[in-house]
Write an enzyme that holds these catalytic residues in place. Structure first.
Site, mmCIF file in Angstrom:
data_model
loop_
_atom_site.group_PDB
_atom_site.id
_atom_site.type_symbol
_atom_site.label_atom_id
_atom_site.label_comp_id
_atom_site.label_asym_id
_atom_site.label_seq_id
_atom_site.Cartn_x
_atom_site.Cartn_y
_atom_site.Cartn_z
ATOM 1 N N ASP A 64 50.505 39.223 53.639
ATOM 2 C CA ASP A 64 50.299 37.963 54.203
ATOM 3 C C ASP A 64 51.510 37.020 53.944
ATOM 4 O OD1 ASP A 64 47.144 37.927 55.026
ATOM 5 O OD2 ASP A 64 47.323 39.063 53.068
ATOM 6 N N SER A 67 44.461 47.091 55.030
ATOM 7 C CA SER A 67 43.980 45.598 55.329
ATOM 8 C C SER A 67 42.169 45.920 55.315
ATOM 9 C CB SER A 67 44.047 44.864 56.719
ATOM 10 O OG SER A 67 43.248 44.155 56.888
ATOM 11 N N MET A 127 39.482 39.145 48.400
ATOM 12 C CA MET A 127 38.240 38.953 48.812
ATOM 13 C C MET A 127 37.504 40.001 49.041
ATOM 14 S SD MET A 127 38.613 35.919 51.667
ATOM 15 C CE MET A 127 39.484 37.095 53.007
ATOM 16 N N HIS A 135 45.600 46.281 47.619
ATOM 17 C CA HIS A 135 45.067 45.469 46.465
ATOM 18 C C HIS A 135 45.410 45.798 44.984
ATOM 19 C CE1 HIS A 135 41.959 44.280 49.524
ATOM 20 N NE2 HIS A 135 42.621 43.013 49.203
HETATM 21 P P1 AMP Z 1 42.852 39.646 50.770
HETATM 22 O O1 AMP Z 1 41.548 40.329 49.804
HETATM 23 O O2 AMP Z 1 42.859 40.188 52.108
HETATM 24 O O3 AMP Z 1 42.479 38.283 50.646
HETATM 25 O O4 AMP Z 1 43.903 40.118 49.828
HETATM 26 C C1 AMP Z 1 44.231 39.730 48.483
HETATM 27 C C2 AMP Z 1 45.471 39.958 48.271
HETATM 28 O O5 AMP Z 1 45.957 41.411 48.550
HETATM 29 C C3 AMP Z 1 46.619 38.967 48.952
HETATM 30 O O6 AMP Z 1 47.545 38.540 48.248
HETATM 31 C C4 AMP Z 1 46.971 39.975 50.075
HETATM 32 O O7 AMP Z 1 48.452 39.648 50.463
HETATM 33 C C5 AMP Z 1 47.078 41.381 49.271
HETATM 34 N N1 AMP Z 1 47.171 42.379 50.168
HETATM 35 C C6 AMP Z 1 46.313 42.760 51.040
HETATM 36 N N2 AMP Z 1 46.893 43.894 51.859
HETATM 37 C C7 AMP Z 1 47.746 44.348 51.290
HETATM 38 C C8 AMP Z 1 48.794 45.246 51.393
HETATM 39 N N3 AMP Z 1 48.500 46.125 52.442
HETATM 40 N N4 AMP Z 1 49.848 45.635 50.714
HETATM 41 C C9 AMP Z 1 49.893 44.672 49.705
HETATM 42 N N5 AMP Z 1 49.160 43.497 49.448
HETATM 43 C C10 AMP Z 1 48.181 43.439 50.318
#
Ligand code: AMP
Length: 283
Positions: free
Chosen positions: A152, A188, A30, A37
């Protein structure tokens, strides 16, 4: 890096690689990208010939309108980061491209027990929205590997179920470890919304998980939880859940025997920002 806004153009472009039997990796995000990421992108680059990232703030997975409007959007920095880190293709669609009609926004997925606990219970409709967007993105990109973060944890289980049930047999899910700051705080996009004071106490969330895991003897979770909740509350956290579950099924665990695998899951508000984290353990 090539940027696509349109699904059809992206599909056509990917066909060229597929015809050459190139392995395609996909990292859906996102945006508001951070090292977490980028670790997924790195995993994709190691395993695949072509790495596709998507950036789409998926409105239907937000159960809270304020959270959606406050969600950080940093597309220029994101593009630079992706380019610098070797992403081949960025898919940055508009909402119309993902949800062309009302029907595409109102699908229902039978997620059973997984939707009744933790994130499912506290964010009604959230996983329905996650499934809608991931299914659509998988239909567009049709990757060989899908990279998602253990950060997640429950989402990974939901997507595993979605992929099994919607017959996405040609895509393999790869779950990547949590990237943390030096303080232990899980990276995050929402961390960007913490003020200075909140930023300073936020690492306590991880510290409590590590403390519980380090002191767990198989039978004392309830006591450790009570103590952690008291410390978190006195530091300003409003905890929604802090629980121990079986690692593969997320069924609740009271006692754990040697060889069994568990996961401690937590969600808590710090001011207006909701943080989640988890910690896998065995004894
Ligand atoms: P998001 O942009 O929050 O939807 O996350 C996109 C992807 O990045 C998802 O698969 C999350 O689980 C992964 N992600 C987010 N934060 C982390 C982190 N700290 N370490 C590893 N993967 C992450």
């Amino acid at each position: 890096m090539i940027l696509f806004k349109q699904a059809q153009a992206l599909q056509k472009y990917l066909q060229k690689y597929r015809a050459q039997n190139k392995v395609i990796g996909f990292v859906p995000t996102m945006g508001a990208l951070h090292a977490g990421h980028l670790s997924l992108l790195e995993a994709s680059r190691k395993k695949c010939d072509v790495s596709v990232c998507s950036i789409f703030v998926n409105p239907v997975q937000f159960n809270n309108a304020d959270d959606l409007s406050a969600y950080p959007r940093t597309i220029e920095e994101d593009v630079q980061l992706l380019e610098k880190n070797g992403c081949d293709i960025l898919f940055w669609p508009d909402e119309q491209e993902i949800y062309p009609d009302a029907r595409s926004k109102s699908r229902h997925y039978d997620l059973g027990y997984l939707e009744t606990i933790f994130e499912g219970a506290f964010r009604p409709g959230h996983f329905q929205g996650v499934c809608m967007v991931v299914e659509r993105l998988l239909d567009i990109v049709a990757p060989d590997y899908l990279f998602m973060g253990q950060k997640d944890y429950q989402q990974c289980m939901v997507i595993r179920k979605l992929m099994e049930e919607s017959g996405k047999k040609n895509t393999q899910l790869v779950i990547c470890p949590i990237t943390r700051e030096e303080s232990g705080l899980a990276m995050s996009s929402r961390n960007k919304r913490l003020n200075e004071e909140e930023r300073a106490v936020a690492p306590l969330l991880y510290k409590e998980l590590a403390h519980i895991a380090g002191n767990f003897n198989g039978n004392n979770f309830a006591m450790l939880k009570k103590e952690s909740l008291a410390r978190l509350a006195s530091s300003g956290f409003r905890v929604e859940y802090l629980d121990l579950a079986e690692a593969d099924t997320l069924q609740p665990v009271v006692h754990m025997k040697a060889g069994e695998k568990g996961v401690i899951v937590i969600a808590a508000f710090l001011g207006k920002v909701r943080l989640i984290d988890n910690y896998q353990l065995s004894i």
